[in-house]
Design an enzyme around this catalytic site. Structure first.
Site, PDB file in Angstrom:
ATOM      1  N   ARG A  51       5.297  -6.292  13.558  1.00 38.56           N
ATOM      2  CA  ARG A  51       5.956  -6.059  14.858  1.00 38.56           C
ATOM      3  C   ARG A  51       7.006  -7.118  15.174  1.00 38.56           C
ATOM      4  O   ARG A  51       8.078  -6.779  15.669  1.00 38.56           O
ATOM      5  CB  ARG A  51       4.923  -5.918  15.987  1.00 38.56           C
ATOM      6  N   TYR A 104      28.483   4.504  29.030  1.00 38.59           N
ATOM      7  CA  TYR A 104      27.498   5.401  28.449  1.00 38.59           C
ATOM      8  C   TYR A 104      26.508   5.844  29.526  1.00 38.59           C
ATOM      9  O   TYR A 104      25.876   5.019  30.185  1.00 38.59           O
ATOM     10  CB  TYR A 104      26.767   4.681  27.299  1.00 38.59           C
ATOM     11  N   ASP A 177      29.097  -3.599  24.918  1.00 36.83           N
ATOM     12  CA  ASP A 177      28.683  -2.437  24.129  1.00 36.83           C
ATOM     13  C   ASP A 177      29.893  -2.049  23.289  1.00 36.83           C
ATOM     14  O   ASP A 177      30.859  -1.477  23.790  1.00 36.83           O
ATOM     15  CB  ASP A 177      28.241  -1.290  25.053  1.00 36.83           C
ATOM     16  N   LYS A 202      25.108   5.374  15.634  1.00 41.61           N
ATOM     17  CA  LYS A 202      26.428   5.996  15.594  1.00 41.61           C
ATOM     18  C   LYS A 202      27.164   5.590  14.310  1.00 41.61           C
ATOM     19  O   LYS A 202      26.655   5.818  13.231  1.00 41.61           O
ATOM     20  CB  LYS A 202      27.170   5.642  16.879  1.00 41.61           C
TER      21      LYS A 202
HETATM   22  C1  LIG Z   1      24.572   6.419  21.801  1.00 43.60           C
HETATM   23  C2  LIG Z   1      25.033   5.269  22.613  1.00 43.60           C
HETATM   24  C3  LIG Z   1      24.108   4.388  23.195  1.00 43.60           C
HETATM   25  C4  LIG Z   1      22.615   4.577  23.076  1.00 43.60           C
HETATM   26  O1  LIG Z   1      22.162   4.554  21.743  1.00 43.60           O
HETATM   27  P1  LIG Z   1      20.816   5.333  21.292  1.00 43.60           P
HETATM   28  O2  LIG Z   1      20.636   4.926  19.879  1.00 43.60           O
HETATM   29  O3  LIG Z   1      21.071   6.795  21.498  1.00 43.60           O
HETATM   30  O4  LIG Z   1      19.718   4.853  22.189  1.00 43.60           O
HETATM   31  C5  LIG Z   1      24.620   3.332  23.915  1.00 43.60           C
HETATM   32  N1  LIG Z   1      25.948   3.131  24.070  1.00 43.60           N
HETATM   33  C6  LIG Z   1      26.852   3.971  23.521  1.00 43.60           C
HETATM   34  C7  LIG Z   1      28.301   3.712  23.732  1.00 43.60           C
HETATM   35  C8  LIG Z   1      26.430   5.059  22.790  1.00 43.60           C
HETATM   36  O5  LIG Z   1      27.339   5.906  22.262  1.00 43.60           O
END
Ligand SMILES: *Cc1c(COP(=O)(O)O)cnc(C)c1O
Length: 383
Positions: A51, A104, A177, A202
């Site tokens: 973990r 987001y 982000d 992504k």
């Molecule tokens: C998809 C996404 C998230 C969240 O990611 P997950 O893996 O779906 O939890 C956060 N910020 C952006 C810009 C995203 O495209």
């Protein structure tokens, strides 16, 4: 491998790690949840339990830390949301945070509901306007400024260096982000950010088959240590198999991201003069409000994401998405397959997303096919 190689070289070989025991060029996938204790009661391998830590996860983290030039290293989480929320859970109840007003959608919702229940005071600001950010930050009280750039789904660009200066002057940290910019286009830590977050789901993984999140840190300070504790005690680490797949995806990250951005730029330019398109939103277009800043802050192109506002409003937008064949009608982004989405439908009531907007995630298909498919769908939607 020496760190004097280019990032493209280091990433292609996942830092060049091989397996000492077998001479395997590809390191093994470590699935064990537990590790042998030495007869003298020590843990000489440094691994104790799955973990807090895992060797496959660590190897993949090393690649992301290299890409982000992160002195503190990187931490992988079970999702992008788990990575993002750990940054807020590492704060104290009563702390004030400021986040981009267009960002987001799921994280914005979490900040408005769960973060508030957690005792954080959350304000949203149009962080692309540094004067507004400055007016929203409360010196001494604000602990974290959260910025997404370019941000969903309008691809608004925030000045990272400017935001870092404002955050630091107020005694706060800056987290970025950078999911849609990716390390190929933007280096937030070099621009003064303290934390970079990625939905590794992504473009870092790139194959739409792993849910994962990553944080990379500028300094190994108290805040970074609290984030590590949040992950360890809350059990939010990425699974080893997912980390293995992510490492595999990362090896082609540079070529994928560069090619996808090139196609996105070409599509944005061609769609601008399409008679059924009211507006194209892409930071690589000179008419985009964030273009000049993006040209200074981004490199190797402007990313794989763009949006189009369709003539004829919501009905025409939904109908366009209904008529594509090559583009896949689905949420998410950054995969090798191109995706189209009527964004307001998934965000639901209260969304600031324009009703006539289609969000496009450009993949690796031939760019002429991508354009022709959209052209056909746009025309069919008006029949
Ligand atoms: C998809 C996404 C998230 C969240 O990611 P997950 O893996 O779906 O939890 C956060 N910020 C952006 C810009 C995203 O495209």
């Amino acid at each position: 491998m020496t760190n004097s190689w280019a990032k493209a070289s280091l990433v292609a070989q996942a830092m060049g790690r091989t397996d000492a025991a077998t001479q395997a060029v590809i390191p093994p996938l470590h699935l064990s949840t537990t590790y042998l204790r030495d007869p003298d009661n020590a843990y000489s391998s440094s691994y104790v339990y799955g973990r807090p830590d895992n060797a496959t996860v660590r190897d993949t983290e090393a690649v992301i830390a290299m890409l982000e030039e992160a002195k503190a290293g990187a931490l992988l989480f079970s999702s992008g949301m788990a990575a993002a929320t750990a940054c807020f859970q590492a704060l104290q109840p009563g702390d004030h945070v400021v986040a981009s007003s267009v960002m987001y959608w799921s994280l914005r919702n979490w900040l408005r509901t769960e973060a508030t229940r957690w005792g954080l005071h959350v304000d949203f600001a149009e962080t692309n306007d540094l004067d507004r950010l400055k007016a929203t930050v409360q010196p001494g009280r604000t602990k974290l400024v959260w910025v997404e750039t370019p941000s969903n789904p309008l691809w608004t660009v925030t000045d990272i260096a400017g935001a870092a200066e404002i955050a630091h002057a107020a005694g706060a940290r800056l987290a970025v982000d950078s999911t849609c910019a990716s390390p190929v286009h933007t280096r937030p830590l070099a621009l003064g950010a303290d934390i970079v977050m990625h939905a590794a789901t992504k473009i870092l993984n790139g194959h739409s088959d792993v849910i994962a999140g990553a944080l990379a840190g500028a300094e190994r300070d108290d805040y970074w240590a609290r984030i590590e504790t949040v992950r360890r005690s809350g059990g939010a680490i990425l699974g080893p198999f997912e980390a293995y797949l992510l490492q595999r995806g990362l090896k082609t990250f540079f070529v994928r991201a560069t090619a996808q951005a090139k196609s996105a730029q070409a599509l944005a330019e061609r769609l601008t003069s399409h008679p059924r398109v009211a507006r194209v939103l892409y930071p690589g277009l000179p008419q985009h409000p964030g273009h000049d800043l993006a040209a200074r802050q981004m490199e190797n192109g402007f990313g794989f994401m763009l949006s189009v506002q369709v003539q004829g409003g919501e009905v025409a937008a939904v109908a366009t998405a209904a008529h594509v064949e090559l583009w896949k009608r689905a949420t998410s982004l950054g995969g090798v397959e191109s995706l189209i989405e009527h964004r307001a439908s998934i965000e639901g009531p209260g969304t600031p997303c324009p009703a006539d907007l289609l969000r496009l995630s450009t993949g690796l298909e031939a760019v002429d096919d991508l354009y022709d498919d959209l052209d056909r769908a746009l025309n069919a939607a008006h029949r």
